[in-house]
Design an enzyme around this catalytic site. Structure first.
Site, mmCIF file in Angstrom:
data_model
loop_
_atom_site.group_PDB
_atom_site.id
_atom_site.type_symbol
_atom_site.label_atom_id
_atom_site.label_comp_id
_atom_site.label_asym_id
_atom_site.label_seq_id
_atom_site.Cartn_x
_atom_site.Cartn_y
_atom_site.Cartn_z
ATOM 1 N N ARG A 129 0.806 -1.222 0.000
ATOM 2 C CA ARG A 129 0.000 0.000 0.000
ATOM 3 C C ARG A 129 0.841 1.276 0.000
ATOM 4 N NH1 ARG A 129 -5.135 0.176 2.219
ATOM 5 N NH2 ARG A 129 -4.627 -1.739 3.335
ATOM 6 N N CYS A 156 -26.508 -4.016 -7.882
ATOM 7 C CA CYS A 156 -27.708 -4.297 -7.097
ATOM 8 C C CYS A 156 -27.351 -4.785 -5.698
ATOM 9 C CB CYS A 156 -28.563 -5.314 -7.835
ATOM 10 S SG CYS A 156 -28.930 -4.733 -9.495
HETATM 11 C C1 PLP Z 1 -0.597 -7.859 2.144
HETATM 12 C C2 PLP Z 1 0.738 -8.215 2.650
HETATM 13 C C3 PLP Z 1 1.769 -7.275 2.641
HETATM 14 C C4 PLP Z 1 1.586 -5.853 2.212
HETATM 15 O O1 PLP Z 1 0.825 -5.089 3.094
HETATM 16 P P1 PLP Z 1 0.667 -3.509 2.832
HETATM 17 O O2 PLP Z 1 -0.210 -3.065 3.916
HETATM 18 O O3 PLP Z 1 0.040 -3.356 1.491
HETATM 19 O O4 PLP Z 1 2.033 -2.903 2.888
HETATM 20 C C5 PLP Z 1 3.015 -7.698 3.059
HETATM 21 N N1 PLP Z 1 3.242 -8.966 3.477
HETATM 22 C C6 PLP Z 1 2.269 -9.895 3.495
HETATM 23 C C7 PLP Z 1 2.582 -11.260 3.939
HETATM 24 C C8 PLP Z 1 0.989 -9.557 3.080
HETATM 25 O O5 PLP Z 1 0.030 -10.479 3.114
#
Ligand code: PLP
Length: 429
Positions: free
Chosen positions: A288, A355
């Site tokens: 993210r 919907c």
């Molecule tokens: C989803 C995930 C991430 C990334 O998380 P962010 O919040 O997008 O940085 C990293 N490691 C694992 C194992 C994940 O499942």
């Protein structure tokens, strides 16, 4: 009327009342490709990636982009050129890494349910590491490694039991969560792994959740991992890397404060140094915080509907394109592409045509929409397209990447036939 907040106000900006992504007016993209359309700023994701990379430069490190946040192969390819490795959670994502001409040697494989087929594919691709999440997974990796006659590099994902204080659906480091090996069982499982010649222990890992806006939970889980590292050392098990997972939060709303990647890197490295473990390779699995604020979902207002209790702004995107608001009650900034200060603002729910009552993009927003207006849903770069579906037989939006004054199609709008082309008619009489 106050100029609306822009989460990345460097790469997205107002010019004569119009919203631009870098050097391109977003309305030009909507006009050319239609709506809904995902637009990403290359320089936004590059800056976010380099914020980590630059902070990590003095130390041994690998930045693994968690590609489930946004797995378009153009983005994978561009990040790999900036030096990224990748955190994957499926064999499908490994296929994308390869399709994007990125290096599988920089891939770490997380996930609680790795199949034999996925493990085989990952071993054949010579990935960097498996993050083991359960005891039976150890046996499965041993079995596949034996069959292939190779040694599997592994790390243990420890569940440190710390509260990341985020939404329960994206909190992963509490003992009631399905992820990782319980903290108190970690050393035991390392001992078990060390007895298998088919496995090579190289690291330790955790991932406590997503959209974490405080640094304290990262430091707490680091402490817990380092306790294990020291215990392992005493047993003669030396690690090469420590993986702090992802989860650093981004700003969705104006009143949110978040931490810069460098603060996190420095605070964690200090923890390593305090225990004379500064030689450990630092790995991050950020998703993210790399792509989140680099994306916008552009949509057109179809109808403005005034109700007895609520006003609705009905747009041409929906929960199938962007599920975060309905799934996590996530708040995303929604702005018009053209400011209209002369119009009177009222309170609207921004909803899609699906919907379901849960089909909303934003609730109780002050806007002055008219039919045909274009809106941008901001911070849509992460967990937007990758969580999209075809629900209601809706085709997925195209994806456009902006770099300076140029823009490129990185995914074309789907053809409707594709949605049912793998289905079959039956001949019953
Ligand atoms: C989803 C995930 C991430 C990334 O998380 P962010 O919040 O997008 O940085 C990293 N490691 C694992 C194992 C994940 O499942």
């Amino acid at each position: 009327m106050k100029t609306p907040f822009l989460p990345d106000d460097k790469n997205f900006h107002w010019k004569s009342g119009e919203l631009f992504c870098e050097g391109v007016p977003l309305s030009a993209i909507a006009q050319k490709f239609g709506t809904p359309v995902y637009v990403y700023s290359y320089n936004s994701l590059k800056e976010a990636f380099l914020a980590y990379k630059d902070a990590l430069r003095p130390y041994p490190h690998l930045m693994c982009y968690a590609m489930k946040a946004n797995s378009n192969i153009a983005i994978i390819n561009l990040l790999s050129k900036l030096g990224a490795g990748f955190d994957i959670v499926s064999g499908g994502e490994l296929h994308r890494v390869i399709a994007a001409k990125a290096d599988p040697h920089k891939v770490i494989f997380s996930g609680v349910g790795k199949t034999e087929e996925e493990i085989k594919f990952a071993l054949e691709s010579e990935i960097k590491c498996f993050n083991i999440e359960s005891e039976p997974e150890v046996d499965r990796i041993v079995k596949v490694a034996q069959e292939l006659d190779v040694i599997a590099p592994v790390s243990v994902r420890v569940n440190p039991n710390v509260d990341a204080k985020t939404h329960p659906y994206i909190s992963t480091g509490l003992k009631q969560n399905k992820f990782g090996i319980a903290y108190q069982d970690a050393v035991k499982i390392y001992k078990k792994i060390s007895e298998h010649p088919e496995l090579k222990i190289i690291g330790i890992d955790c991932h406590i959740g997503s959209q974490i806006t405080d640094i304290a939970p990262f430091l707490d889980s680091c402490d817990r991992l380092l306790d294990i590292v020291e215990e392992l050392k005493k047993l003669g098990i030396e690690l090469h890397h420590i993986d702090f997972g992802g989860g650093l939060g981004i700003r969705y709303q104006e009143d949110e404060t978040v931490h810069h990647a460098s603060e996190l890197v420095e605070a964690l490295h200090k923890k390593l140094q305090e225990r004379e473990l500064g030689y450990l390779e630092m790995i991050f699995e950020a998703g993210r915080s790399i792509v989140g604020n680099s994306g916008a979902l552009i949509t057109e207002v179809q109808f403005v509907k005034y109700g007895e209790e609520k006003n609705f702004c009905i747009v041409d995107t929906a929960m199938n394109d962007m599920i975060r608001p309905t799934l996590y009650h996530a708040w995303m900034q929604i702005v018009p592409l053209k400011l209209a200060p002369e119009r009177k603002e009222e309170i609207f729910d921004i909803v899609g045509p699906i919907c379901e009552t849960g089909d909303f993009l934003g609730k109780d927003r002050e806007l002055s929409p008219e039919q045909g207006d274009l809106l941008a849903i901001l911070s849509a770069g992460a967990y937007g397209m990758t969580m999209s579906s075809h629900y209601n037989t809706r085709i997925k939006p195209p994806e456009i990447l902006v770099n300076g004054s140029e823009f490129f199609v990185i995914r074309e709008r789907e053809k409707i036939e594709k949605l049912y082309s793998s289905e079959v008619l039956l001949n019953f009489d």
